[in-house]
Design a protein around this motif. Structure first.
Motif, mmCIF file in Angstrom:
data_model
loop_
_atom_site.group_PDB
_atom_site.id
_atom_site.type_symbol
_atom_site.label_atom_id
_atom_site.label_comp_id
_atom_site.label_asym_id
_atom_site.label_seq_id
_atom_site.Cartn_x
_atom_site.Cartn_y
_atom_site.Cartn_z
ATOM 1 N N GLN A 191 -1.721 -4.850 -2.719
ATOM 2 C CA GLN A 191 -2.914 -5.333 -2.040
ATOM 3 C C GLN A 191 -4.016 -4.276 -1.896
ATOM 4 O OE1 GLN A 191 -1.916 -7.153 1.716
ATOM 5 N NE2 GLN A 191 -0.585 -8.699 0.792
ATOM 6 N N LYS A 204 0.848 -1.192 0.000
ATOM 7 C CA LYS A 204 0.000 0.000 0.000
ATOM 8 C C LYS A 204 0.880 1.238 0.000
ATOM 9 C CE LYS A 204 -0.493 -0.093 5.039
ATOM 10 N NZ LYS A 204 -1.449 -0.114 6.180
ATOM 11 N N ASP A 260 -9.624 4.456 -4.062
ATOM 12 C CA ASP A 260 -10.754 5.216 -4.576
ATOM 13 C C ASP A 260 -10.337 6.671 -4.738
ATOM 14 O OD1 ASP A 260 -13.333 3.470 -4.635
ATOM 15 O OD2 ASP A 260 -12.333 2.929 -2.759
ATOM 16 N N GLY A 292 -6.973 -12.142 -6.014
ATOM 17 C CA GLY A 292 -7.597 -11.699 -7.252
ATOM 18 C C GLY A 292 -7.210 -12.556 -8.427
ATOM 19 N N THR A 348 -15.861 -6.128 -11.759
ATOM 20 C CA THR A 348 -15.214 -5.224 -10.816
ATOM 21 C C THR A 348 -16.082 -3.995 -10.583
ATOM 22 O OG1 THR A 348 -14.010 -4.067 -12.584
ATOM 23 C CG2 THR A 348 -12.889 -5.926 -11.537
ATOM 24 N N ASN A 407 -2.152 0.270 -10.879
ATOM 25 C CA ASN A 407 -2.134 0.542 -9.447
ATOM 26 C C ASN A 407 -0.939 -0.197 -8.865
ATOM 27 O OD1 ASN A 407 -2.491 0.686 -6.693
ATOM 28 N ND2 ASN A 407 -4.610 -0.052 -6.690
ATOM 29 N N HIS A 447 -12.543 3.768 -8.945
ATOM 30 C CA HIS A 447 -12.116 2.658 -8.076
ATOM 31 C C HIS A 447 -11.048 1.874 -8.827
ATOM 32 C CE1 HIS A 447 -12.491 -0.302 -4.844
ATOM 33 N NE2 HIS A 447 -12.478 -1.241 -5.777
ATOM 34 N N PHE A 448 -9.887 1.700 -8.189
ATOM 35 C CA PHE A 448 -8.743 1.087 -8.844
ATOM 36 C C PHE A 448 -8.284 -0.134 -8.052
ATOM 37 C CE2 PHE A 448 -8.968 5.534 -9.838
ATOM 38 C CZ PHE A 448 -8.665 5.617 -11.195
ATOM 39 N N LEU A 449 -8.380 -1.293 -8.661
ATOM 40 C CA LEU A 449 -7.914 -2.525 -8.036
ATOM 41 C C LEU A 449 -6.394 -2.603 -8.097
ATOM 42 C CD1 LEU A 449 -10.476 -5.058 -9.531
ATOM 43 C CD2 LEU A 449 -10.449 -4.137 -7.206
ATOM 44 N N PRO A 450 -5.771 -3.407 -7.243
ATOM 45 C CA PRO A 450 -4.318 -3.561 -7.324
ATOM 46 C C PRO A 450 -3.887 -4.101 -8.684
ATOM 47 C CG PRO A 450 -5.154 -4.455 -5.258
ATOM 48 C CD PRO A 450 -6.351 -4.154 -6.107
ATOM 49 N N SER A 491 -6.719 -1.571 -2.831
ATOM 50 C CA SER A 491 -7.534 -0.860 -3.807
ATOM 51 C C SER A 491 -7.563 0.615 -3.422
ATOM 52 C CB SER A 491 -8.953 -1.419 -3.841
ATOM 53 O OG SER A 491 -8.956 -2.759 -4.279
ATOM 54 N N ASP A 541 -15.339 -12.829 -8.690
ATOM 55 C CA ASP A 541 -14.682 -11.938 -9.645
ATOM 56 C C ASP A 541 -14.682 -12.554 -11.041
ATOM 57 O OD1 ASP A 541 -14.118 -10.220 -7.567
ATOM 58 O OD2 ASP A 541 -12.099 -11.003 -7.254
#
Length: 281
Positions: A38, A7, A42, A177, A196, A34, A63-66, A40, A209
């Protein structure tokens, strides 16, 4: 050369390329990276998440996932765009990144057909369509109630021309994921989907997912397709508000077309989530 972290890292736009449209305009295909392994992230539309000129809102995710998000959306620019550019600026964890997006010929792509003749899978929001394919995709609007599981179904069809390329990882689901550590492997399918959160004010529980595709026979499948299927997922929105889900449809070349910018299809589901009914005691 900086080591990766779980992170606290930045998010950067990813310029996938551009392609011409039938009406003379052009579509710029955009994803993101990203750098958090781990976490995500916003980022609301505004000074820290803006595409200019013409923005700040040009339809980008919040919203951005890893990891790498391949070609999630397109920005349409006019016939006379020429050598102009639009710039996506993102500020995350105190780090601001800007990526220019233009029509340089080196970045022209062919997302609707690759060199082998493979084309993206089609998607529809009903068994009778309409069906579309490619990164521009289509959208649907539904309603849901906060806290109530909502089943959502999409129908898909594909030409089954895509080979399973050597070294292409099998999709996984579970902790970590898609493709991540701890995921449970599943067999490769002719068509798969990845669900997602694209935008939203609150937490969303996505049952799978990467849900399984059920093989069916469509009465009126898109021309040239030989595989038909449907995919149902159950989504629970914890808080009321307006949400957008992204459902990306892949043939066996997988996410990002194995790096060739073909062949996948984008779809978006706009969800108006109403408050749960008050209970009397």
């Amino acid at each position: 050369m900086e080591p990766t972290h779980n992170k606290g890292q930045s998010v950067t736009a990813a310029f996938e390329g551009w392609f011409p449209n039938a009406d003379g305009t052009f579509s710029i295909l955009i994803g993101y990276f990203n750098r958090n392994l781990q976490a995500s992230v916003d980022i609301p539309i505004g000074p820290e998440n803006q595409i200019m000129p013409g923005g700040p809102d040009r339809g980008q995710p919040t919203h951005f996932l890893p990891g790498r998000g391949w070609g999630y959306f397109t920005v349409t620019v006019p016939k006379d765009f020429g050598t102009k550019q639009v710039v996506w600026t993102l500020t995350v964890n105190g780090v601001t990144t800007t990526v220019p997006l233009n029509l340089n010929m080196l970045w022209r792509i062919a997302p609707f057909v690759d060199a082998t003749g493979d084309t993206p899978a089609f998607v529809g929001f009903s068994e009778t369509g309409p069906f579309v394919n490619g990164p521009i995709g289509q959208s649907e609007s539904i309603t849901a109630t906060a806290g109530t599981p909502t089943p959502i179904t999409v129908w898909v069809a594909d030409d089954a021309k895509s080979p399973v390329l050597p070294g292409l990882p099998v999709a996984t689901s579970g902790p970590g994921g898609p493709g991540g550590a701890g995921g449970e492997e599943r067999s490769r399918q002719p068509v798969s989907t990845r669900w997602t959160v694209y935008r939203g004010p609150g937490s969303v529980l996505i049952e799978k997912d990467l849900p399984q595709t059920e093989k069916i026979e469509l009465k009126n499948p898109p021309p040239g397709t030989v595989f038909d299927g449907k995919i149902t997922n159950t989504i629970t929105f914890i808080q009321p508000g307006n949400y957008i889900l992204s459902v990306q449809i892949f043939d066996s070349t997988g996410e990002g077309g194995h790096g060739f910018q073909c062949c996948w299809t984008n779809s978006k589901i706009n969800v108006t989530v109403q408050p749960a009914a008050a209970t009397s005691h």
